[in-house]
Structures are given as structure tokens and as C-alpha cells.
Design a protein around this motif. Structure first.
Motif, short mmCIF file in Angstrom:
data_model
loop_
_atom_site.label_atom_id
_atom_site.label_comp_id
_atom_site.label_asym_id
_atom_site.label_seq_id
_atom_site.Cartn_x
_atom_site.Cartn_y
_atom_site.Cartn_z
N ALA A 118 0.83 -1.21 0.00
CA ALA A 118 0.00 0.00 0.00
C ALA A 118 0.86 1.26 0.00
CB ALA A 118 -0.93 -0.01 1.21
N ASN A 119 1.97 1.24 0.74
CA ASN A 119 2.87 2.39 0.75
C ASN A 119 3.53 2.58 -0.61
OD1 ASN A 119 2.74 3.62 3.37
ND2 ASN A 119 3.68 1.79 4.22
N LYS A 120 3.82 1.49 -1.29
CA LYS A 120 4.38 1.56 -2.64
C LYS A 120 3.38 2.21 -3.59
CE LYS A 120 6.12 -1.48 -6.34
NZ LYS A 120 6.40 -2.89 -6.72
N GLU A 121 2.12 1.79 -3.50
CA GLU A 121 1.08 2.38 -4.34
C GLU A 121 0.88 3.86 -3.98
OE1 GLU A 121 -1.57 0.86 -6.41
OE2 GLU A 121 -0.85 -1.21 -6.40
N PHE A 122 0.97 4.16 -2.69
CA PHE A 122 0.80 5.54 -2.24
C PHE A 122 1.88 6.44 -2.85
CE2 PHE A 122 -1.78 6.88 1.67
CZ PHE A 122 -2.10 8.11 1.10
N ALA A 123 3.10 5.95 -2.89
CA ALA A 123 4.19 6.73 -3.46
C ALA A 123 3.93 7.03 -4.93
CB ALA A 123 5.51 5.97 -3.29
N TRP A 124 3.38 6.06 -5.65
CA TRP A 124 3.02 6.29 -7.06
C TRP A 124 1.93 7.36 -7.15
CZ3 TRP A 124 -1.70 5.72 -9.49
CH2 TRP A 124 -1.70 5.81 -10.89
N CYS A 125 0.93 7.28 -6.26
CA CYS A 125 -0.14 8.29 -6.25
C CYS A 125 0.43 9.68 -6.00
CB CYS A 125 -1.16 7.96 -5.17
SG CYS A 125 -2.18 6.51 -5.49
N ASP A 126 1.38 9.79 -5.06
CA ASP A 126 1.99 11.09 -4.77
C ASP A 126 2.62 11.68 -6.03
OD1 ASP A 126 1.30 10.97 -2.10
OD2 ASP A 126 3.21 10.10 -1.47
N LYS A 127 3.34 10.83 -6.75
CA LYS A 127 4.02 11.30 -7.97
C LYS A 127 3.02 11.78 -9.01
CE LYS A 127 5.72 8.23 -10.72
NZ LYS A 127 6.52 7.12 -11.31
N GLU A 128 1.96 11.00 -9.21
CA GLU A 128 0.95 11.37 -10.20
C GLU A 128 0.13 12.58 -9.76
OE1 GLU A 128 0.46 10.12 -13.30
OE2 GLU A 128 2.34 9.05 -12.92
N MET A 129 -0.09 12.70 -8.46
CA MET A 129 -0.83 13.85 -7.94
C MET A 129 -0.06 15.15 -8.21
SD MET A 129 -3.71 14.71 -6.40
CE MET A 129 -4.41 13.52 -5.26
N LEU A 130 1.25 15.11 -8.05
CA LEU A 130 2.06 16.29 -8.33
C LEU A 130 2.00 16.67 -9.81
CD1 LEU A 130 5.22 15.67 -6.09
CD2 LEU A 130 3.36 17.31 -5.72
N LYS A 131 1.98 15.66 -10.69
CA LYS A 131 1.86 15.95 -12.13
C LYS A 131 0.55 16.69 -12.41
CE LYS A 131 4.37 11.87 -13.85
NZ LYS A 131 4.24 10.62 -14.65
N ALA A 132 -0.54 16.18 -11.86
CA ALA A 132 -1.85 16.80 -12.09
C ALA A 132 -1.90 18.19 -11.47
CB ALA A 132 -2.95 15.91 -11.52
N SER A 133 -1.30 18.34 -10.29
CA SER A 133 -1.28 19.64 -9.63
C SER A 133 -0.55 20.67 -10.48
CB SER A 133 -0.62 19.50 -8.26
OG SER A 133 -0.49 20.75 -7.63
N LYS A 134 0.57 20.28 -11.05
CA LYS A 134 1.32 21.18 -11.92
C LYS A 134 0.52 21.54 -13.17
CE LYS A 134 5.83 19.53 -10.32
NZ LYS A 134 7.04 18.72 -10.62
N ASP A 135 -0.18 20.55 -13.72
CA ASP A 135 -1.00 20.81 -14.91
C ASP A 135 -2.14 21.78 -14.61
OD1 ASP A 135 0.58 19.14 -16.38
OD2 ASP A 135 -0.80 17.43 -16.35
N MET A 136 -2.57 21.85 -13.35
CA MET A 136 -3.62 22.78 -12.94
C MET A 136 -3.04 24.14 -12.55
SD MET A 136 -6.19 20.39 -10.68
CE MET A 136 -7.11 21.82 -10.08
N GLY A 137 -1.70 24.28 -12.54
CA GLY A 137 -1.09 25.55 -12.22
C GLY A 137 -0.79 25.75 -10.74
N PHE A 138 -0.80 24.68 -9.96
CA PHE A 138 -0.54 24.79 -8.52
C PHE A 138 0.84 24.28 -8.13
CE2 PHE A 138 -5.15 24.90 -8.71
CZ PHE A 138 -5.46 25.91 -7.80
N SER A 197 -9.30 15.37 -17.75
CA SER A 197 -8.67 16.63 -17.37
C SER A 197 -7.82 16.40 -16.13
CB SER A 197 -9.75 17.67 -17.06
OG SER A 197 -10.48 17.30 -15.90
N PRO A 198 -6.94 17.36 -15.81
CA PRO A 198 -6.17 17.22 -14.56
C PRO A 198 -7.08 17.10 -13.34
CG PRO A 198 -5.26 18.97 -15.92
CD PRO A 198 -6.54 18.56 -16.57
N GLU A 199 -8.21 17.81 -13.35
CA GLU A 199 -9.15 17.71 -12.24
C GLU A 199 -9.72 16.30 -12.12
OE1 GLU A 199 -8.92 21.98 -13.50
OE2 GLU A 199 -9.12 20.06 -14.53
N ASP A 200 -10.03 15.67 -13.27
CA ASP A 200 -10.52 14.29 -13.24
C ASP A 200 -9.44 13.33 -12.73
OD1 ASP A 200 -13.00 15.00 -14.19
OD2 ASP A 200 -12.55 14.54 -16.28
N ARG A 201 -8.19 13.60 -13.13
CA ARG A 201 -7.11 12.75 -12.65
C ARG A 201 -6.96 12.87 -11.13
NH1 ARG A 201 -3.07 15.45 -16.48
NH2 ARG A 201 -1.48 14.77 -14.99
N ILE A 202 -7.09 14.08 -10.61
CA ILE A 202 -7.02 14.26 -9.16
C ILE A 202 -8.16 13.52 -8.49
CG2 ILE A 202 -7.44 15.99 -7.35
CD1 ILE A 202 -5.43 17.77 -8.69
#
Length: 693
Positions: A380-400, A553-558
Motif C-alpha cells: 500500500a505504501n508503494k502504491e501511495f508513493a506512485w499516487c503522490d508522484k501522479e498527484m504532483l503531475k496533475a497539480s502542476k497541470d492545474m497551475g498549482f 482533465s487534470p481535475e478528473d485525474r485528481i
């Protein structure tokens, strides 16, 4: 000659069926045998008959909530390792045993008309019809946790834990009859030639044997628990003997029974006084005693319902003594409840009892998940780390930038105005179903697509189910006029369109709605309830649709990442709690800080996890079961190209509910032994980085 010619089509049909058993490429169907379906169906019928006969039949509208609406199949289903359920439909319209065939602990509470039908209401929050995924935990710890939760509330209803009859507590005679039934069918199973069975029936053999052995084990535990409190119920044999006479319609000696009821009332009063000075009752013993009392009350009520108004002497002699006995039994149950040991809690006020590592390991083996709790937390922690990485990508795409929580706040605040939520969900469903059809991912029966509906969830249910739920119908979680301003805002933010778009396919098609539909139509004799199948299958679609770029969209990915993080967090907080490492408040804080939950939603999530409504493995069954299906898809569709995605998905739906390892054994023709032990390390071959956006 004509007779021989007529046999040719039958022979050719047989050859065609045999070819299907060895080739997954040509068809989604496999070859079941007749021996196991016959055995399972006969067992189901015998089980229901015994439960119906040895469970008191009550007709009065004031019956306990657990037994209301006789025969509607709404009673809670036991978890793996749990006790046989007292509720659920039992055929013939009578309130009786849970309708499960061979699921661990006594079945799923399915309706009598079809042992795979969905319960009344249809959705998992009813606690029926999906087994471990949506079932009450009736292990000793689970039943005790339920009682401990009830002990924090005022005494209501007509006895038992907070007024409801406790699952699995029936007469000693019923337990003995069921134990004999389990042993009888285990003996019948052993007489079959395992090696001569088809692959599908070998899987059924393994699972049916597993479940019968588990029933025998848990029934013995229940008997041992009853022996600990038996001395407090010297009047029990007389009540059950009278109920048995009633079941055959004998005319009772009403004057004699009146005296017996009066004597019992005095006896209960004396025992109640003695109970006040008793020390050292365990939580399990208190729970057992309350369950015994609840069932005794049903028995005396059953007798009263049957004769009152029909038998003139009974109607003359019994109502007064019956009412006095019933009231005294209610007081006796309250006296036991007062003996509930104080369960320590934290500032959350959430009461539960950790299962412990040994119980977790035992249940993981039962569910055919060959990992330790510690390994699952690491995954679960391994999956969480992947989520963190993808969340940052989406956040950047939204301008945050790297401020993913700010991006999440914007997504939460995209909620629709009050009154618009049902309409919004319908629009999301149409998007989802169009995507499935466009990519030809699974067969969607027109009636399944047509017949799901919507219901609004009550504020009370939203305390433990803060998000919408699916099944036969979709239950919408959204603010009502009785909520405070803060409660309304948290509900709207937690059910915003991007969060909802991420899970509409989980709750409806191709998730829970399609599961219910297909379970009633294919291999309906199968009854191996498991959250790793039901919740795992629905979660699997979130993984597949992410890979197929469904979030637009980035919002959908989040929105999708929020739920993926939530599933990871469920594994981490629930296992740490049951291992005795975390408190409920730490679990709530983890969901708020690490996932971004609204605090009220996090509290609801933790409350339902530990209040005895669900078994210990429920929360981890989502992502773990989803990854099992995902790994099997990678093996058969992506790597080996043995079948199309549509064939793969249709096959799983046609095989009905069973552990995913057994589905894999059938679809890949794995060698099976009748003493099979779980061994599929499914996560070892998953490369999560290939799901990068």
C-alpha cells in the motif's frame, strides 16, 4: 438408424463443450460438472430447511429490527470465519436462515427465490448480499465490537445487543443440527473422485471443503462460548421445548404453561439479582448472553403469535404471564449489557476491538491472499508513493506546482448546487457507459443498463456512508435540510463531480450493478462471498480506466487519484489498527492529512470500519482484490494475448463470485489438489510505473 442420427448433434455438442474447457481463446465459457452444483444446491436447500424450522417464526410488527419484514433477506451476512446468520430469507416466506449456500459462516442472506439475488435495497450499505465486503463481522471479536458499540448507546428495542438478535445465536439443538449437516456434506464431498472432476468443479470442491471446515470450526467455537454462559439460563430448555411443540401445532396445556411462565419470570428476577454481584464477565460472554436472550424472546413471542386469538384457553391464560416474562427477559438483557467491560477509546469516541495479527493471517489465508499484514502495508505504501508522484503531475497541470492540496481544494469546491447532484451523477454515468461501449470492454446487458435507479441517502446513513453507494440502485449521499451548514458543505465538497466521476463505474456498470445482475444469471449455485471479488472487481475498473486515459482533465485525474490514495490509506490504517498499532483518532487524522478527506467524512469512514459492521479485511479487499484482477488481466490479455479484454471480463462475470486465485486456476488450468493452499503472489509481477500518466 434415426435414433443414431439424433445422437450425432448431442455428441458434437459434447465435443464442442469439451473443447471450450481447454481453450480460453475460442470462448468465454468453461465446463462445469454436475456433481458439485448438485451437492451445493442440495446443501443450500437442507441448510435453509433447518434454519427455517429451528428459528422462531414471529409475525408481530414489533419483532426486532433484525427480524423485521419476514423473509425479505435483509439480515446481515456473516463474515469469513463468522457464525451462521439468524436472519435472511429461508424459503416459504418465513423468517429464517440466511440463504447462503457455502459461504463461510452461514451464507449471504440472499432471497429465497434465487440464492444469488440481491437483498432488499440492494446496496452494500444494507450489510447484506455481498458477504465479506458488505457484511457484519460475526467473529467473536466482531460480535463483541458490535456489542461494545451498542453499549455506548441507550438500550432500545426488544433485547439483545441494542435491541437486535445477535447473528449466530440460536437454540443448542439448532447448532447441533447444523453441525451434523456440515459434517454430513463434508463426508459426501470426500466420496467424490476429485481427480475425475473438471477444472471448474475442482475449484468448487476446494472452496466447498474450505467452507464446511470453517463452519465446523466456528460452530464449535460458538458452542464453547454458549457453555460459558449456560448456567445463567436454566429455563432455556423449557422455552425451546414449547417452541418446538408449537412448530408442529400441538395444543398446549395453557394453564400449565401459565404457571411455567410465572416460575420462569421469578427465576429470571433471581438470576438478575445474582448477576449484579458477578465479576469478570468477558465482552464475548456478555455478547453471547444478550444473543441467547434475544433468541429466547423470539421463541416465546413465536408461541404467543401462533396461539393468541386462535386457541381460547391459551388466549385466556397466557397473555399476562407472557408479557411479564418478556419484560423480565428485556430487563435481564439490560443487566447483562450493564456488565459490558469498559472498552477504552480515544477522543474520537469510536469503539472497536482490534482483531490481532493471528486472526488477520487466518482470514487472509481463508480469502486466498498469500501475503502477511506487514507485506500488504508495504504494498500500500508503494502504491501511495506512485499516487503522490501522479498527484504532483496533475497539480502542476492545474497551475498549482507542488501544492497538491491546493489543487485538491479547487477540485473539492467544484461541487454542484443543491438539488443538482442526482442529475450530475446521471450525466457521469452516461459518460462512463459510453466509454465502456466505445472501447468494447465488456458485454452490457440492456436490462442491466435500464433497470438501476436512484435513492437519496438519509442523514443518519451518511454518518457512516458519506459517499454515494451502488448496487441494484444508486444511493446518493448529499446534504439535506436537517444538516448544519458545516455538514452540508463537507458533504457537497466530498461528493464533487470529479470525485464522483472517478467511481461511478465502480458503483454501477461494470461494477456492483453488473455484479448483482450477473450473479443472478450465471452459475447461481456458487456462493463464496468475498469482498476481494465484489469490491475488488469494482475497484479493478478504476485501475483499467485510468490506464485507458478515462480521466479527461487534470481535475478528473485528481479525482481518481484521491480515491486511489483512499484505497491505499484504507489498507494502512485498518491493518495498523487491527495490529494494535494505531488508535481510531490516528486513523482519522491519517485520512485527513495524508489523503485530504473532509474530517466528517474521515470520521464516518473510520467509524464504519471498526464498529463491528464489517470484518477486519473489508477495507483492504478493495485495492488488494482489484490488483488480483489486474494481475490476471496482465497475464492473460496483455502478456499472453490468450483472449480479448471483452472475453476476459465476460468470463469473470460468467464464473460468478469466488476467490480470484480460483478464477485464475480455472482460466489458466492450474494444477489443483483437493488440499490446495493459496500460493499466487499476484503483486510480484505488477509494474505500477506502467500506469504513469
Amino acid at each position: 438408424m434415426k435414433k443414431n442420427l439424433l445422437l450425432w448433434p448431442l455428441c458434437l455438442s459434447g465435443l464442442m463443450l469439451l473443447s471450450l474447457a481447454t481453450s480460453a481463446q475460442s470462448s468465454v465459457d468453461y465446463v462445469p460438472c454436475q456433481e458439485m452444483p448438485n451437492l451445493i444446491l442440495n446443501y443450500t436447500a437442507d441448510y435453509r430447511a433447518l434454519m427455517r424450522f429451528y428459528t422462531p417464526m414471529v409475525t408481530r410488527a414489533t419483532a426486532p429490527a433484525a427480524n423485521a419484514a419476514a423473509g425479505n433477506g435483509t439480515a446481515a451476512a456473516p463474515a469469513a470465519g463468522g457464525a451462521a446468520a439468524a436472519g435472511g430469507a429461508a424459503g416459504g416466506g418465513n423468517r429464517g436462515g440466511a440463504g447462503g449456500a457455502s459461504g463461510a459462516g452461514g451464507g449471504q442472506g440472499r432471497t429465497a427465490t434465487n440464492n444469488n439475488a440481491a437483498p432488499a435495497g440492494g446496496n452494500r450499505d444494507t450489510t447484506a448480499g455481498r458477504g465479506a465486503a458488505g457484511s457484519r463481522d460475526t467473529t467473536a471479536a466482531g460480535r463483541a465490537a458490535t456489542a461494545a458499540t451498542a453499549a455506548q448507546a441507550p438500550m432500545t428495542g426488544r433485547g439483545g445487543a441494542n435491541g437486535a438478535a445477535v447473528d449466530g445465536v440460536g437454540s443448542p439443538e439448532r447448532r447441533e443440527k447444523l453441525m451434523a449437516l456440515y459434517q454430513d456434506y463434508l463426508g459426501r464431498l470426500e466420496k467424490l473422485n476429485f481427480k475425475s472432476l473438471s477444472q471448474e468443479c475442482k475449484a468448487d470442491y476446494i472452496l466447498f471443503k474450505r467452507d464446511m471446515n470453517e463452519k465446523i470450526r466456528t460452530s464449535a467455537k460458538e458452542a464453547a462460548e454458549f457453555e460459558k454462559v449456560k448456567a445463567w439460563f436454566p429455563f432455556l430448555p423449557g422455552i425451546y421445548a414449547t417452541e418446538k411443540l408449537r412448530s408442529r401445532g400441538h395444543q398446549l396445556d395453557a394453564e400449565k404453561l401459565s404457571r411455567e411462565y410465572s416460575d420462569m419470570t421469578k427465576q429470571v428476577k433471581a438470576l438478575e439479582e445474582k448477576l449484579k454481584t458477578e465479576r469478570g464477565l468477558t465482552l464475548e460472554s456478555v455478547t453471547e448472553a444478550q444473543g441467547v436472550i434475544a433468541n429466547l424472546k423470539l421463541s416465546v413471542q413465536s408461541v404467543s403469535d401462533f396461539y393468541t386469538g386462535y386457541d381460547p384457553l391459551f388466549t385466556w391464560w397466557i397473555p399476562g404471564p407472557y408479557k411479564a416474562l418478556e419484560d423480565e427477559l428485556t430487563n435481564y438483557s439490560a443487566a447483562f449489557k450493564a456488565k459490558t467491560p469498559v472498552v477504552r477509546t480515544d477522543k474520537s469516541g469510536i469503539v472497536g476491538i482490534p482483531a490481532g495479527r493471528d486472526e488477520l493471517v487466518k482470514q487472509l489465508q481463508f480469502e486466498m491472499v498469500p501475503y502477511t499484514p506487514e507485506e500488504l502495508i508495504d504494498i500500500a505504501n508503494k502504491e501511495f508513493a506512485w499516487c503522490d508522484k501522479e498527484m504532483l503531475k496533475a497539480s502542476k497541470d492545474m497551475g498549482f506546482g507542488n501544492d497538491w492540496k491546493a489543487a485538491l481544494e479547487k477540485v473539492k469546491n467544484s461541487y454542484v448546487p443543491a438539488g443538482k447532484q442526482p442529475e450530475m451523477i446521471l450525466g457521469l454515468y452516461n459518460e462512463s457507459i459510453d466509454f465502456l461501449k466505445k472501447h468494447d470492454l465488456i458485454t452490457i446487458p440492456p436490462i442491466a443498463d435500464e433497470t438501476w435507479g436512484m435513492e437519496m441517502m438519509s442523514p443518519e446513513r451518511q454518518l457512516t456512508s458519506p459517499f454515494f453507494l451502488g448496487g441494484v440502485n444508486l444511493d446518493v449521499s448529499y446534504p439535506t435540510n436537517t444538516m448544519t451548514e458545516d455538514e452540508r458543505l463537507m458533504s457537497m465538497r466530498g461528493n464533487n463531480p470529479h470525485f464522483s466521476r472517478a467511481t461511478v463505474h465502480h458503483e454501477l456498470i461494470a461494477g456492483h450493478t453488473l455484479e448483482y445482475y450477473m450473479q443472478q444469471r450465471y452459475r447461481t449455485y456458487r456462493d463464496y462471498p468475498s469482498g476481494f471479488w465484489s469490491e475488488g472487481w469494482s475497484l479493478y475498473w478504476e485501475l483499467v480506466l485510468w490506464d485507458k486515459k478515462f480521466p479527461a482533465s487534470p481535475e478528473d485525474r485528481i479525482g481518481m487519484l484521491f480515491w486511489h490514495m483512499h484505497r491505499c490509506a484504507r489498507i494502512i490504517f485498518s491493518l495498523n489498527y487491527h495490529l494494535g498499532k494505531w488508535t481510531p483518532q490516528e486513523c482519522i487524522d491519517f485520512l485527513v492529512d495524508r489523503v485530504g478527506h473532509e474530517r466528517a467524512n474521515a470520521e464516518g469512514e473510520v467509524r464504519r470500519s471498526f464498529n463491528g459492521s464489517y470484518p477486519p479485511l473489508y477495507q483492504l479487499s478493495y485495492l488488494t482484490g482489484g490488483r488480483q484482477f489486474y494481475a490476471l488481466r496482465q497475464e492473460l490479455v496483455v502478456k499472453q494475448h490468450k483472449m480479448t479484454e471483452k472475453q476476459f471480463h465476460d468470463t469473470i462475470m460468467h464464473l460468478n463470485a469466488m476467490p480470484v486465485e480460483m478464477i485464475r486456476a480455472i482460466m489458466t488450468n492450474q494444477p489443483l489438489d483437493k488440499d490446495f493452499k493459496t500460493n499466487w503472489r499476484f503483486y510480484d509481477d505488477i509494474d505500477i510505473s506502467k500506469s504513469d500518466w
